[in-house]
Design a protein around this motif. Structure first.
Motif, PDB file in Angstrom:
ATOM      1  N   PHE A 130       0.840  -1.195   0.000  1.00  0.00           N
ATOM      2  CA  PHE A 130       0.000   0.000   0.000  1.00  0.00           C
ATOM      3  C   PHE A 130       0.879   1.249   0.000  1.00  0.00           C
ATOM      4  O   PHE A 130       1.899   1.323   0.698  1.00  0.00           O
ATOM      5  CB  PHE A 130      -0.928   0.021   1.203  1.00  0.00           C
ATOM      6  CG  PHE A 130      -1.934  -1.100   1.247  1.00  0.00           C
ATOM      7  CD1 PHE A 130      -2.254  -1.842   0.117  1.00  0.00           C
ATOM      8  CD2 PHE A 130      -2.572  -1.412   2.428  1.00  0.00           C
ATOM      9  CE1 PHE A 130      -3.186  -2.862   0.160  1.00  0.00           C
ATOM     10  CE2 PHE A 130      -3.514  -2.431   2.493  1.00  0.00           C
ATOM     11  CZ  PHE A 130      -3.818  -3.160   1.359  1.00  0.00           C
ATOM     12  N   GLU A 131       0.430   2.219  -0.732  1.00  0.00           N
ATOM     13  CA  GLU A 131       1.142   3.479  -0.963  1.00  0.00           C
ATOM     14  C   GLU A 131       1.853   4.072   0.263  1.00  0.00           C
ATOM     15  O   GLU A 131       3.031   4.416   0.178  1.00  0.00           O
ATOM     16  CB  GLU A 131       0.124   4.449  -1.552  1.00  0.00           C
ATOM     17  CG  GLU A 131       0.495   5.865  -1.688  1.00  0.00           C
ATOM     18  CD  GLU A 131      -0.688   6.686  -2.175  1.00  0.00           C
ATOM     19  OE1 GLU A 131      -0.498   7.896  -2.262  1.00  0.00           O
ATOM     20  OE2 GLU A 131      -1.776   6.148  -2.455  1.00  0.00           O
ATOM     21  N   PRO A 132       1.227   4.203   1.425  1.00  0.00           N
ATOM     22  CA  PRO A 132       1.928   4.871   2.530  1.00  0.00           C
ATOM     23  C   PRO A 132       3.016   4.037   3.206  1.00  0.00           C
ATOM     24  O   PRO A 132       3.767   4.560   4.030  1.00  0.00           O
ATOM     25  CB  PRO A 132       0.823   5.185   3.551  1.00  0.00           C
ATOM     26  CG  PRO A 132      -0.430   4.612   3.041  1.00  0.00           C
ATOM     27  CD  PRO A 132      -0.158   3.916   1.747  1.00  0.00           C
ATOM     28  N   ASN A 133       3.143   2.760   2.863  1.00  0.00           N
ATOM     29  CA  ASN A 133       4.052   1.871   3.578  1.00  0.00           C
ATOM     30  C   ASN A 133       5.468   1.927   2.990  1.00  0.00           C
ATOM     31  O   ASN A 133       5.950   0.982   2.362  1.00  0.00           O
ATOM     32  CB  ASN A 133       3.497   0.442   3.566  1.00  0.00           C
ATOM     33  CG  ASN A 133       4.187  -0.442   4.563  1.00  0.00           C
ATOM     34  OD1 ASN A 133       5.222  -0.090   5.117  1.00  0.00           O
ATOM     35  ND2 ASN A 133       3.626  -1.616   4.776  1.00  0.00           N
ATOM     36  N   VAL A 134       6.135   3.035   3.221  1.00  0.00           N
ATOM     37  CA  VAL A 134       7.473   3.266   2.680  1.00  0.00           C
ATOM     38  C   VAL A 134       8.474   2.236   3.208  1.00  0.00           C
ATOM     39  O   VAL A 134       9.329   1.742   2.465  1.00  0.00           O
ATOM     40  CB  VAL A 134       7.939   4.705   3.002  1.00  0.00           C
ATOM     41  CG1 VAL A 134       9.376   4.937   2.550  1.00  0.00           C
ATOM     42  CG2 VAL A 134       7.000   5.713   2.351  1.00  0.00           C
ATOM     43  N   ALA A 135       8.375   1.880   4.482  1.00  0.00           N
ATOM     44  CA  ALA A 135       9.322   0.924   5.067  1.00  0.00           C
ATOM     45  C   ALA A 135       9.251  -0.424   4.367  1.00  0.00           C
ATOM     46  O   ALA A 135      10.284  -1.055   4.094  1.00  0.00           O
ATOM     47  CB  ALA A 135       9.054   0.768   6.561  1.00  0.00           C
ATOM     48  N   SER A 136       8.065  -0.879   4.038  1.00  0.00           N
ATOM     49  CA  SER A 136       7.925  -2.164   3.362  1.00  0.00           C
ATOM     50  C   SER A 136       8.480  -2.101   1.944  1.00  0.00           C
ATOM     51  O   SER A 136       9.107  -3.055   1.463  1.00  0.00           O
ATOM     52  CB  SER A 136       6.451  -2.583   3.343  1.00  0.00           C
ATOM     53  OG  SER A 136       6.334  -3.919   2.930  1.00  0.00           O
ATOM     54  N   ARG A 137       8.270  -0.994   1.276  1.00  0.00           N
ATOM     55  CA  ARG A 137       8.850  -0.840  -0.073  1.00  0.00           C
ATOM     56  C   ARG A 137      10.374  -0.923   0.004  1.00  0.00           C
ATOM     57  O   ARG A 137      11.014  -1.551  -0.841  1.00  0.00           O
ATOM     58  CB  ARG A 137       8.404   0.484  -0.694  1.00  0.00           C
ATOM     59  CG  ARG A 137       6.919   0.495  -0.974  1.00  0.00           C
ATOM     60  CD  ARG A 137       6.458   1.629  -1.868  1.00  0.00           C
ATOM     61  NE  ARG A 137       7.088   2.905  -1.685  1.00  0.00           N
ATOM     62  CZ  ARG A 137       6.434   4.038  -1.396  1.00  0.00           C
ATOM     63  NH1 ARG A 137       5.139   4.023  -1.216  1.00  0.00           N
ATOM     64  NH2 ARG A 137       7.087   5.170  -1.296  1.00  0.00           N
ATOM     65  N   ARG A 138      10.961  -0.308   1.021  1.00  0.00           N
ATOM     66  CA  ARG A 138      12.427  -0.345   1.169  1.00  0.00           C
ATOM     67  C   ARG A 138      12.920  -1.772   1.427  1.00  0.00           C
ATOM     68  O   ARG A 138      13.952  -2.178   0.909  1.00  0.00           O
ATOM     69  CB  ARG A 138      12.874   0.574   2.323  1.00  0.00           C
ATOM     70  CG  ARG A 138      12.855   2.029   1.985  1.00  0.00           C
ATOM     71  CD  ARG A 138      13.896   2.450   0.939  1.00  0.00           C
ATOM     72  NE  ARG A 138      15.245   2.104   1.357  1.00  0.00           N
ATOM     73  CZ  ARG A 138      16.161   1.520   0.573  1.00  0.00           C
ATOM     74  NH1 ARG A 138      15.872   1.212  -0.667  1.00  0.00           N
ATOM     75  NH2 ARG A 138      17.351   1.245   1.025  1.00  0.00           N
ATOM     76  N   VAL A 139      12.188  -2.534   2.231  1.00  0.00           N
ATOM     77  CA  VAL A 139      12.573  -3.929   2.476  1.00  0.00           C
ATOM     78  C   VAL A 139      12.631  -4.684   1.150  1.00  0.00           C
ATOM     79  O   VAL A 139      13.602  -5.396   0.871  1.00  0.00           O
ATOM     80  CB  VAL A 139      11.596  -4.617   3.456  1.00  0.00           C
ATOM     81  CG1 VAL A 139      11.783  -6.131   3.445  1.00  0.00           C
ATOM     82  CG2 VAL A 139      11.771  -4.072   4.860  1.00  0.00           C
ATOM     83  N   LEU A 140      11.615  -4.532   0.343  1.00  0.00           N
ATOM     84  CA  LEU A 140      11.579  -5.255  -0.933  1.00  0.00           C
ATOM     85  C   LEU A 140      12.723  -4.814  -1.847  1.00  0.00           C
ATOM     86  O   LEU A 140      13.384  -5.656  -2.471  1.00  0.00           O
ATOM     87  CB  LEU A 140      10.225  -5.062  -1.613  1.00  0.00           C
ATOM     88  CG  LEU A 140       9.061  -5.736  -0.889  1.00  0.00           C
ATOM     89  CD1 LEU A 140       7.732  -5.277  -1.467  1.00  0.00           C
ATOM     90  CD2 LEU A 140       9.182  -7.243  -0.928  1.00  0.00           C
ATOM     91  N   GLU A 141      12.975  -3.530  -1.932  1.00  0.00           N
ATOM     92  CA  GLU A 141      14.073  -3.038  -2.766  1.00  0.00           C
ATOM     93  C   GLU A 141      15.413  -3.589  -2.290  1.00  0.00           C
ATOM     94  O   GLU A 141      16.244  -4.010  -3.104  1.00  0.00           O
ATOM     95  CB  GLU A 141      14.098  -1.509  -2.753  1.00  0.00           C
ATOM     96  CG  GLU A 141      12.919  -0.886  -3.469  1.00  0.00           C
ATOM     97  CD  GLU A 141      12.745   0.602  -3.175  1.00  0.00           C
ATOM     98  OE1 GLU A 141      11.925   1.219  -3.872  1.00  0.00           O
ATOM     99  OE2 GLU A 141      13.405   1.139  -2.250  1.00  0.00           O
ATOM    100  N   LYS A 142      15.634  -3.599  -0.971  1.00  0.00           N
ATOM    101  CA  LYS A 142      16.916  -4.065  -0.419  1.00  0.00           C
ATOM    102  C   LYS A 142      17.098  -5.573  -0.550  1.00  0.00           C
ATOM    103  O   LYS A 142      18.223  -6.060  -0.440  1.00  0.00           O
ATOM    104  CB  LYS A 142      17.049  -3.657   1.056  1.00  0.00           C
ATOM    105  CG  LYS A 142      17.250  -2.169   1.236  1.00  0.00           C
ATOM    106  CD  LYS A 142      17.638  -1.803   2.652  1.00  0.00           C
ATOM    107  CE  LYS A 142      16.463  -1.834   3.575  1.00  0.00           C
ATOM    108  NZ  LYS A 142      16.766  -1.356   4.932  1.00  0.00           N
TER     109      LYS A 142
END
Length: 174
Positions: A130-142
């Motif tokens: 979901f759009e506001p979940n910046v921390a989760s997006r970073r986990v996936l990128e890393k």
């Protein structure tokens, strides 16, 4: 199943996880980033039903607990898609708020994805964030997931429409 990740452990759920599950999951800051099938408030009945599904039902085990210092602090897993998409799985994870910002999820996801490639025939893991979940997006990128695009106004959560950001990782080629 048990994967020692150094900073934590991924393991099979157990019935005695019920109280820890409620402690970690019964939090609006956790549930706001989860699908509606992850209830809030999260009750002991919800925990027992989930654990019964994970422990008692004879199916391919795909959902696991994250443990740190001998306490269940979150969960992760995948759901295999059907038909022509049978080699793709929807991948997701969550972590109790008391364990946020400690680098646990990055290490756990990296170890778990290696296990998936080693132990299954899956070719693709995908995760919608979901759009506001910046921390989760970073986990996936890393952890080697690639951003594939935005599904605009894809979900209605907590009284507003949100975009879902789609990430995927493909099985490494030999």
């Amino acid at each position: 199943m048990r994967i020692d990740c150094g900073i934590g452990v991924v393991r099979s759920y157990r019935h005695d996880d019920a109280e820890a599950l409620v402690k970690q999951a019964n939090n609006p800051n956790v549930s706001q980033y989860m699908r509606d099938s992850f209830p809030y408030p999260y009750t002991i009945a919800d925990a027992r039903a989930w654990l019964s599904y994970c422990v008692d039902i004879d199916h391919e085990e795909t959902h696991f607990a994250i443990e740190r210092q001998r306490e269940m602090v979150g969960g992760l897993g995948y759901t295999r898609l059907l038909g022509e998409r049978q080699f793709t799985a929807e991948f997701g994870y969550w972590l109790g708020e008391g364990s946020w910002n400690e680098g646990i999820m990055t290490v756990v996801v990296r170890s778990f994805v290696r296990w998936v490639w080693r132990e299954t025939d899956l070719q693709r893991l995908q995760s919608g964030v979901f759009e506001p979940n910046v921390a989760s997006r970073r986990v996936l990128e890393k952890t080697g997931f690639t951003y594939e695009g935005a599904l605009r106004r894809d979900v209605y959560k907590n009284g507003r429409f949100l975009d879902t950001f789609l990430f995927a990782q493909l099985r490494p080629t030999p």
